[in-house]
Design a protein around this motif. Structure first.
Motif: not given
Length: 227
Positions: A118-137
């Motif tokens: 089980i991996n803990i990912g992030s909703t940001n894999a599909e939606r990044m609603p603010f600037a600066g999070g591109g690499v994390y997403a």
């Protein structure tokens, strides 16, 4: 990091890794041991492949095997494309992606049929609603492809692998109050942050025998943030 004793739901021995805060790690060990099970904390920087492999081998030596692996380590670096450093880029991928692959590769050598990853990912894999999070997403999106591909490798061995993708969750590092939190709450369908207990409940389900037909999945737990 892992639990041993999957066949007996009343007894789950626990090994976890930590990068810093040994006092806090010791507190967790004592709390788990108070429940009458074995617990071990191993210091390991997830960015170091040799460290996580050694942690897996130490777990096997201590508990005799691995039934459940939870890849929970992660880092978040936010920055505009003009200023984002390669050091932050490399560490993000090392912890959020490479460590998941390396740990999984090491653990499956010791897993039997019925094993769970089980991996803990992030909703940001599909939606990044603010600037600066591109690499994390990007790093969290990579996990989606990884589990879909590895589910084909591991399915014939009776081992499942999936991502849990939390949205905004109330933690010390991500408080549910403040200007940033208020901005996010406006985008969450249920209008609130989630809790660590809610995420843990989904992880516990995926770790159990009822989830044997779930693999290669990317499961949102984000209050409708990505809806």
């Amino acid at each position: 990091m892992s639990t041993r004793g999957f066949a007996n739901a009343r007894r789950l021995d626990v090994v976890f890794t930590y990068a810093s805060s040994p006092d806090r790690a010791n507190e967790i060990v004592q709390a788990v041991q108070a429940l009458g099970v074995q617990a071990l904390a191993i210091q390991a920087d997830s960015a170091e492949a040799s460290a996580v492999v050694a942690a897996v081998e130490q777990t096997v030596e201590k508990l005799g095997g691995i039934d459940i692996l939870v890849n929970n380590a992660g880092v978040l670096a936010i920055g505009a494309i003009d200023d984002f450093t390669l050091a932050d880029f490399d560490r993000t991928l090392a912890v959020n992606v490479r460590a998941v692959f390396v740990t999984t590769q090491a653990a499956v050598k010791h897993m039997k049929e019925g094993g769970r990853i089980i991996n803990i990912g992030s909703t940001n894999a599909e939606r990044m609603p603010f600037a600066g999070g591109g690499v994390y997403a990007m790093s969290k999106s990579a996990l989606q492809g990884l589990v879909q591909g590895l589910s084909r490798d591991l399915g014939p061995r009776g081992i499942t692998i999936s991502n849990v993708q939390p949205g905004p969750i109330a933690t010390d590092m991500n408080p549910s109050e403040g200007e940033f939190a208020q901005m996010l709450k406006k985008q969450i369908a249920v209008g609130r942050y989630g809790t660590v207990e809610e995420v843990a409940g989904l992880v516990a389900y995926l770790a159990g025998p009822e989830s044997g037909y779930i693999t290669g999945a990317n499961l949102m737990i984000d209050g409708g943030f990505s809806a």
